[in-house]
Design an enzyme around this catalytic site. Structure first.
Site, mmCIF file in Angstrom:
data_model
loop_
_atom_site.group_PDB
_atom_site.id
_atom_site.type_symbol
_atom_site.label_atom_id
_atom_site.label_comp_id
_atom_site.label_asym_id
_atom_site.label_seq_id
_atom_site.Cartn_x
_atom_site.Cartn_y
_atom_site.Cartn_z
ATOM 1 N N GLY A 31 0.801 -1.218 0.000
ATOM 2 C CA GLY A 31 0.000 0.000 0.000
ATOM 3 C C GLY A 31 0.831 1.263 0.000
ATOM 4 O O GLY A 31 2.027 1.231 -0.294
ATOM 5 N N HIS A 37 4.326 1.477 -7.995
ATOM 6 C CA HIS A 37 3.324 0.404 -7.930
ATOM 7 C C HIS A 37 2.436 0.428 -9.176
ATOM 8 O O HIS A 37 2.120 -0.622 -9.744
ATOM 9 C CB HIS A 37 2.423 0.587 -6.703
ATOM 10 C CG HIS A 37 3.125 0.534 -5.383
ATOM 11 N ND1 HIS A 37 3.263 1.632 -4.571
ATOM 12 C CD2 HIS A 37 3.730 -0.497 -4.734
ATOM 13 C CE1 HIS A 37 3.897 1.287 -3.464
ATOM 14 N NE2 HIS A 37 4.214 0.002 -3.540
ATOM 15 N N LYS A 149 13.299 -2.055 -8.270
ATOM 16 C CA LYS A 149 13.658 -1.231 -7.103
ATOM 17 C C LYS A 149 14.162 -2.116 -5.957
ATOM 18 O O LYS A 149 15.139 -1.796 -5.294
ATOM 19 C CB LYS A 149 12.429 -0.420 -6.694
ATOM 20 C CG LYS A 149 12.450 0.141 -5.315
ATOM 21 C CD LYS A 149 13.172 1.444 -5.296
ATOM 22 C CE LYS A 149 13.376 1.972 -3.896
ATOM 23 N NZ LYS A 149 12.450 1.521 -2.897
ATOM 24 N N MET A 184 11.065 6.150 -6.454
ATOM 25 C CA MET A 184 9.821 6.232 -5.675
ATOM 26 C C MET A 184 9.783 5.114 -4.640
ATOM 27 O O MET A 184 10.192 3.993 -4.910
ATOM 28 C CB MET A 184 8.624 6.123 -6.605
ATOM 29 C CG MET A 184 8.460 7.361 -7.442
ATOM 30 S SD MET A 184 6.881 7.346 -8.286
ATOM 31 C CE MET A 184 7.021 8.911 -9.138
#
Ligand code: AMP
Length: 282
Positions: A31, A37, A149, A184
């Site tokens: 989340g 994502h 990542k 990110m």
């Protein structure tokens, strides 16, 4: 978008779709969703008939002194974004159903999990591989999408899928960065303005190493020294590791003669950030 919180209901949904010859794509997340994502979600939507996203902050992958309690939770925003993208199912399991009080089984990938992040986060990968195995069994996906990542994680998951003969294809998607180069991460939310600026050194160090390699530098020691120099320009940076590794075995390389990965983990203040880049030689 269907929201499913029950394990049996999730399994039934997927079995029904597979009976209808639908290809199922899966994106596991914790989340606090961002464009990193969403890039995985988009890759799944493109490749698969059905896209399932899970949001589950897996307590088993956090060490006792890590940020489980503070981990950012933005469920309402996440839901809205996933609906907008056209996700079919959001799977939202609870701790009680994932790890009931009599829970006893763990999945461990040896060796690969002892390197890099495994050194400073000794329980982390055991939690990741266990929860991902459980999620694969629940969601019954054909494809699962992970980000470069978390490079070590992607290698560990691929090894696990191979060793356990899990019927899932693993797709690894590129790192999505902010406009200024910061990779990110949900954990970027922990950074105030000053630390957010200092966090740019991670990507700057990787860029410097890539430049030096292009100019002929092959010695890992020299490359790591040059990266350290850049990281040390951030006054709140504390290096956990900088390593130049083989892309498959994750073994440390003393010199760069073949494709490799430069991976680093750096604390900016109290926030541990990771980043990496793949170096193609051949
Ligand atoms: P997390 O919610 O942090 O567990 O991440 C869920 C998935 O998103 C993992 O496969 C991550 O590697 C991936 N991911 C996280 N950040 C990025 C990013 N900046 N670019 C691409 N994938 C990412």
């Amino acid at each position: 978008m269907k929201i499913i919180t029950d394990i049996e209901q999730m399994q039934k949904y997927s079995i029904d779709k597979k009976r209808k010859n639908k290809v199922i794509g899966f994106v596991p997340t914790m989340g606090a969703l961002h464009d990193g994502h969403f890039s995985l979600v988009k890759a799944s939507l493109k490749k698969c008939d059905i896209t399932i996203v899970s949001i589950y902050i897996n307590p088993a992958q956090f060490g006792p002194n890590e940020d489980l309690a503070n981990y950012p939770r933005t469920l309402e925003e996440d839901k809205k974004a996933l609906i907008k993208l056209g996700v079919d199912v959001l799977f939202l399991p609870s701790d009680e159903i994932m790890y009931p009080s009599d829970y006893k089984t763990w999945v461990i990938v040896e060796k690969l999990t002892e390197k890099l992040c495994g050194k400073s986060r000794p329980v982390h990968f055991k939690g990741v591989t266990t929860v991902v195995t459980k999620l694969f069994n629940i969601v019954q996906c054909d494809y699962a999408f992970f980000g470069q990542k978390d490079y070590q994680q992607s290698v560990v998951i691929k090894q696990m899928v191979k060793d356990l003969n899990l019927p899932v294809n693993i797709i690894v998607c590129p790192i999505i960065r902010e406009a200024d180069g910061l990779a990110m991460s949900s954990r970027n939310k922990y950074l105030d303005n000053e630390l957010r600026k200092q966090a740019l050194v991670l990507n700057q160090a990787l860029i410097e190493a890539q430049k030096l390699i292009k100019n002929g530098e092959k010695d890992s020691k020299n490359l790591i020294y040059a990266m350290e120099k850049i990281l040390k320009t951030s006054k709140n940076a504390k290096i956990d590791y900088i390593e130049i590794i083989d892309p498959v075995t994750l073994d440390t390389l003393n010199s760069i003669n073949n494709d490799c990965v430069i991976a680093l983990a750096v604390y900016i203040g109290n926030t541990r950030l990771i980043d990496n880049c793949i170096i193609k030689i051949n």
